[in-house]
Design a protein around this motif. Structure first.
Motif, PDB file in Angstrom:
ATOM      1  N   LEU A  56       0.812  -1.235   0.181  1.00  0.00           N
ATOM      2  CA  LEU A  56      -0.017  -0.054   0.117  1.00  0.00           C
ATOM      3  C   LEU A  56       0.901   1.353   0.045  1.00  0.00           C
ATOM      4  O   LEU A  56       0.535   2.267  -0.781  1.00  0.00           O
ATOM      5  N   VAL A  57       2.028   1.325   0.925  1.00  0.00           N
ATOM      6  CA  VAL A  57       2.608   2.308   0.931  1.00  0.00           C
ATOM      7  C   VAL A  57       3.489   2.839  -0.220  1.00  0.00           C
ATOM      8  O   VAL A  57       3.610   3.845  -0.677  1.00  0.00           O
ATOM      9  N   LEU A  58       3.928   1.772  -0.960  1.00  0.00           N
ATOM     10  CA  LEU A  58       4.415   1.859  -2.257  1.00  0.00           C
ATOM     11  C   LEU A  58       3.731   2.625  -3.454  1.00  0.00           C
ATOM     12  O   LEU A  58       4.152   3.342  -4.159  1.00  0.00           O
ATOM     13  N   ARG A  59       2.410   2.243  -3.239  1.00  0.00           N
ATOM     14  CA  ARG A  59       1.474   2.785  -4.338  1.00  0.00           C
ATOM     15  C   ARG A  59       0.588   4.231  -3.919  1.00  0.00           C
ATOM     16  O   ARG A  59       0.021   4.680  -4.779  1.00  0.00           O
ATOM     17  N   ASP A  60       0.867   4.390  -2.633  1.00  0.00           N
ATOM     18  CA  ASP A  60      -0.265   5.401  -2.227  1.00  0.00           C
ATOM     19  C   ASP A  60       0.248   6.881  -2.511  1.00  0.00           C
ATOM     20  O   ASP A  60       1.464   6.953  -1.844  1.00  0.00           O
ATOM     21  N   LYS A  61      -0.427   7.721  -2.893  1.00  0.00           N
ATOM     22  CA  LYS A  61       0.147   9.084  -3.110  1.00  0.00           C
ATOM     23  C   LYS A  61       0.176  10.004  -1.986  1.00  0.00           C
ATOM     24  O   LYS A  61       0.915  11.061  -2.005  1.00  0.00           O
ATOM     25  N   ARG A  62      -0.398   9.473  -0.668  1.00  0.00           N
ATOM     26  CA  ARG A  62       0.111  10.317   0.641  1.00  0.00           C
ATOM     27  C   ARG A  62       1.579  10.055   1.056  1.00  0.00           C
ATOM     28  O   ARG A  62       1.786  10.685   1.899  1.00  0.00           O
ATOM     29  N   PHE A  63       2.256   9.109   0.300  1.00  0.00           N
ATOM     30  CA  PHE A  63       3.648   8.947   0.689  1.00  0.00           C
ATOM     31  C   PHE A  63       4.424   9.136  -0.484  1.00  0.00           C
ATOM     32  O   PHE A  63       4.218   9.194  -1.692  1.00  0.00           O
ATOM     33  N   GLY A  64       5.789   9.730  -0.190  1.00  0.00           N
ATOM     34  CA  GLY A  64       6.723  10.203  -1.247  1.00  0.00           C
ATOM     35  C   GLY A  64       8.095   9.827  -0.739  1.00  0.00           C
ATOM     36  O   GLY A  64       8.277   9.150   0.375  1.00  0.00           O
ATOM     37  N   LYS A  65       9.034  10.615  -1.608  1.00  0.00           N
ATOM     38  CA  LYS A  65      10.568  10.237  -1.047  1.00  0.00           C
ATOM     39  C   LYS A  65      10.948  11.591  -0.166  1.00  0.00           C
ATOM     40  O   LYS A  65      11.748  11.306   0.961  1.00  0.00           O
ATOM     41  N   ASP A  66      10.676  12.794  -0.463  1.00  0.00           N
ATOM     42  CA  ASP A  66      11.016  13.747   0.286  1.00  0.00           C
ATOM     43  C   ASP A  66      12.497  13.859   0.807  1.00  0.00           C
ATOM     44  O   ASP A  66      12.847  13.977   2.107  1.00  0.00           O
ATOM     45  N   TYR A  67      13.495  13.262   0.127  1.00  0.00           N
ATOM     46  CA  TYR A  67      14.627  12.984   0.185  1.00  0.00           C
ATOM     47  C   TYR A  67      15.630  14.055   1.412  1.00  0.00           C
ATOM     48  O   TYR A  67      16.109  13.782   2.005  1.00  0.00           O
ATOM     49  N   VAL A  68      15.360  15.344   0.553  1.00  0.00           N
ATOM     50  CA  VAL A  68      16.247  16.507   1.297  1.00  0.00           C
ATOM     51  C   VAL A  68      15.786  16.592   2.813  1.00  0.00           C
ATOM     52  O   VAL A  68      16.663  16.275   3.742  1.00  0.00           O
ATOM     53  N   GLU A  69      14.585  16.553   2.864  1.00  0.00           N
ATOM     54  CA  GLU A  69      13.815  16.851   4.315  1.00  0.00           C
ATOM     55  C   GLU A  69      13.932  15.627   5.131  1.00  0.00           C
ATOM     56  O   GLU A  69      14.611  15.755   6.155  1.00  0.00           O
ATOM     57  N   ARG A  70      14.190  14.469   4.523  1.00  0.00           N
ATOM     58  CA  ARG A  70      14.539  13.394   5.458  1.00  0.00           C
ATOM     59  C   ARG A  70      15.774  13.085   5.850  1.00  0.00           C
ATOM     60  O   ARG A  70      16.299  12.760   7.004  1.00  0.00           O
ATOM     61  N   SER A  71      16.674  13.508   5.058  1.00  0.00           N
ATOM     62  CA  SER A  71      18.337  13.490   5.354  1.00  0.00           C
ATOM     63  C   SER A  71      18.564  14.428   6.376  1.00  0.00           C
ATOM     64  O   SER A  71      19.197  14.161   7.334  1.00  0.00           O
ATOM     65  N   ILE A  72      17.699  15.600   6.301  1.00  0.00           N
ATOM     66  CA  ILE A  72      18.177  16.782   7.178  1.00  0.00           C
ATOM     67  C   ILE A  72      17.607  16.373   8.618  1.00  0.00           C
ATOM     68  O   ILE A  72      18.363  16.557   9.619  1.00  0.00           O
TER      69      ILE A  72
END
Length: 410
Positions: A56-72
């Protein structure tokens, strides 16, 4: 006895870089699925171990990568000054739409089922040449001497890397996997990763110059031309995504071939079945992917508050780590002995290539490479035996699961 029970219960449920976990993560996954299927780690990440939540998480639009924010969040505000993190922030793998859509659109045509199927004769040729060179020796390391050369050669072909540049790629170390692990890297590891990234950037910048002067029928030429168009691709994006394609284009396929061969030799009945009926190879590859996935985990970030995922609230900004290797053995999806290798298992649909908008670009290429490599090896070296089926040497990374070496003789 009591002492052992004690450590088992106080050990963290999810400790992916521990030697026991790397040797065999599957009992740990079962414990997660049955006792805490949406486990929250001390770092705050949620770990989805069942198929239902992971897919579900892989396909759900409410989830993304948000890489910069996540790394910070994980490393502090200065982390994006580290070259390797900057580079990775441009990977389409770490991007959200619209950037993801734009970047993926530039390369997707090179990986269509049709284009990849047309590469089959070339794949067969490389496998045969590799075996021709080694068949007289009576022994080899199935990873370095066999599994590694094929995908590296194919991705070099696709990227237009000239023949006389390739030796360094065949010899290059395979220690980039640590970048993807869900355990923060030490400053020393970051420094090492920066050095590797700088070398790759330096090489590919030279390749871009070469392809600007003499264009070829390859992906690099295609991307260089998109970059010159200005609107489609910046130089930093071009470099980062070539590095991604190069790494993704071989690392995981090496592991698929190695893990598949190990699984067969650990299950002699299945090995005999495949030798007796080579047409089973296509389904066997799906089962290898399911049984011991080359990629064990992929992550997403909640882009909004999620009220209920497997009984937990996921606050906006928190990561969910989808355990693909665990989902692939979830009895809810594979009721018939999911821990058993069964190359004729019906309805195998592994999550190993991810899902949703980031579904693996090279899925079909990896399948065909593994299919040709494994079936040719079994046909040409039917007497091949692994030196140590019980205790092979795993690489010390978790997200990319694969063997360091796999010595064999015949």
């Amino acid at each position: 006895m009591n002492e052992h029970v004690q450590t088992a219960s106080t050990a963290p449920l999810f400790d992916p870089l521990s030697p026991e976990f790397i040797r065999d993560p599957y009992p740990h996954y079962e414990r997660l699925r049955t006792t805490d299927p949406m486990h929250q780690t001390p770092l705050g990440n949620f770990v989805a171990s069942r198929h239902a939540e992971a897919s579900l998480v892989l396909r759900d639009k409410r989830f993304g990568k948000d890489y910069v924010e996540r790394s910070i969040r994980r490393y502090g505000p200065k982390i994006m000054e580290e070259p390797v993190f900057r580079s990775m922030s441009h990977w389409m793998l770490q991007q959200d739409p619209p950037d993801h859509t734009r970047l993926r659109g530039l390369v997707v045509k090179a990986f269509t089922a049709r284009r990849v199927e047309d590469m089959r004769p070339r794949i067969q040729q490389i496998v045969d040449q590799t075996l021709d060179a080694i068949v007289g020796q009576g022994q080899m390391d199935l990873i370095e001497d066999f599994a590694f050369r094929l995908p590296v050669t194919i991705i070099c072909d696709m990227l237009g890397i000239p023949e006389d540049h390739r030796e360094v790629f065949y010899k290059s170390s395979r220690d980039g996997g640590r970048l993807l692990d869900p355990v923060p890297m030490t400053p020393a590891e970051i420094e090492q990763a920066n050095a590797g990234n700088l070398m790759a950037q330096t090489y590919f910048q030279q390749l871009f110059e070469l392809r600007r002067k003499s264009p070829g029928d390859d992906l690099t030429t295609q991307l260089v031309q998109a970059e010159e168009d200005g609107s489609k691709l910046s130089n930093e994006e071009l470099t980062a995504n070539i590095i991604l394609l190069f790494g993704a284009g071989h690392e995981t396929t090496v592991n698929l071939i190695g893990n598949g061969l190990l699984a067969l030799h650990r299950n002699p009945d299945q090995l005999a079945l495949l030798k007796a009926n080579p047409a089973l190879i296509t389904n066997a590859i799906e089962e290898f992917l399911r049984y011991d996935s080359s990629v064990q985990l992929t992550g997403r970030v909640a882009l909004e508050d999620i009220d209920d995922l497997g009984g937990k609230k996921i606050p906006k900004g928190e990561s969910v780590l989808c355990l693909l290797g665990s989902a692939n053995r979830d009895p809810a999806v594979y009721p018939d002995r999911p821990d058993r290798l069964d190359i004729v298992r019906p309805n195998v649909r592994p999550l190993s290539f991810g899902g949703g908008i980031h579904f693996c670009l090279g899925a079909q290429l990896a399948r065909i490479e593994a299919e040709v490599a494994i079936s040719t090896l079994l046909r040409r070296l039917p007497e091949l035996r692994l030196d140590d089926v019980e205790n092979p040497e795993w690489r010390p990374t978790f997200v990319l699961r694969g063997l360091k070496r796999l010595p064999a003789s015949w």
